[in-house]
Design an enzyme around this catalytic site. Sequence first.
Site, mmCIF file in Angstrom:
data_model
loop_
_atom_site.group_PDB
_atom_site.id
_atom_site.type_symbol
_atom_site.label_atom_id
_atom_site.label_comp_id
_atom_site.label_asym_id
_atom_site.label_seq_id
_atom_site.Cartn_x
_atom_site.Cartn_y
_atom_site.Cartn_z
ATOM 1 N N CYS A 20 0.840 -1.191 0.000
ATOM 2 C CA CYS A 20 0.000 0.000 0.000
ATOM 3 C C CYS A 20 0.880 1.249 0.000
ATOM 4 O O CYS A 20 1.807 1.364 0.805
ATOM 5 C CB CYS A 20 -0.899 -0.007 1.232
ATOM 6 S SG CYS A 20 -1.928 1.458 1.383
ATOM 7 N N CYS A 46 0.376 3.120 3.593
ATOM 8 C CA CYS A 46 0.860 2.648 4.898
ATOM 9 C C CYS A 46 1.895 1.529 4.817
ATOM 10 O O CYS A 46 2.315 1.005 5.843
ATOM 11 C CB CYS A 46 -0.320 2.185 5.753
ATOM 12 S SG CYS A 46 -1.100 0.654 5.179
ATOM 13 N N CYS A 84 -7.219 -1.280 1.521
ATOM 14 C CA CYS A 84 -6.134 -1.760 2.375
ATOM 15 C C CYS A 84 -6.714 -2.016 3.764
ATOM 16 O O CYS A 84 -7.448 -1.192 4.299
ATOM 17 C CB CYS A 84 -5.036 -0.696 2.449
ATOM 18 S SG CYS A 84 -3.760 -1.053 3.684
ATOM 19 N N CYS A 107 -5.034 0.843 6.496
ATOM 20 C CA CYS A 107 -5.354 2.273 6.433
ATOM 21 C C CYS A 107 -6.685 2.566 5.742
ATOM 22 O O CYS A 107 -7.092 3.715 5.658
ATOM 23 C CB CYS A 107 -4.233 3.049 5.755
ATOM 24 S SG CYS A 107 -4.094 2.770 3.968
ATOM 25 N N CYS A 133 -8.243 -5.541 -9.821
ATOM 26 C CA CYS A 133 -7.822 -4.482 -10.733
ATOM 27 C C CYS A 133 -7.474 -3.264 -9.873
ATOM 28 O O CYS A 133 -8.356 -2.562 -9.380
ATOM 29 C CB CYS A 133 -8.972 -4.191 -11.696
ATOM 30 S SG CYS A 133 -8.525 -3.165 -13.081
#
Length: 169
Positions: free
Chosen positions: A82, A85, A130, A133, A153
């Site tokens: 991510c 984070c 995510c 976060c 995607c």
Amino acid sequence: MIDRRMLLSAGVALGALAAMTKSGKAEKMTTTEKTIDYRALTDADWHSRLDAAQFDVLRKHGTERPGTSPLNKEKRKGIFACAGCDLPLFSSDTKFESGTGWPSFYQPLADAIETTTDRSMFMTRTEVHCKRCVGHLGHVFDDGPKPTGLRYCMNGVALKFKAEGASAT
């Protein structure tokens, strides 16, 4: 009248409720500076951590233009994390060329993502976030390759690639 058995039962129930509530919370990331609760960051905090495109996608549920991410052509072994984070999200082993213009994967890493229903744009889709976060990553569709049949995607600006044996790029 409250007797000892009722009081003990209530205490056990409250303890179980507290344990269940704690297990559903996002983990905090510990750094050498401090512990960060990513879910509690303000828009101003996110603006200072992300560039404009990342903020638009991760925090405002935007979408990058197809074909614009350099991660589309990333073929090295490593982890896609991510951009908000650093939580590892996808292994390069599950990346495939979907022809859509966005980095695509057939399976996330264990315990890395959450999904919600997205009813925008006059359709129903499954939105991917995510887990740490809650940053918007993209969508998952059921037209992917075996073994899962899924296509995650993802917006490339929502990800950062960490090559095997190297630091983040």
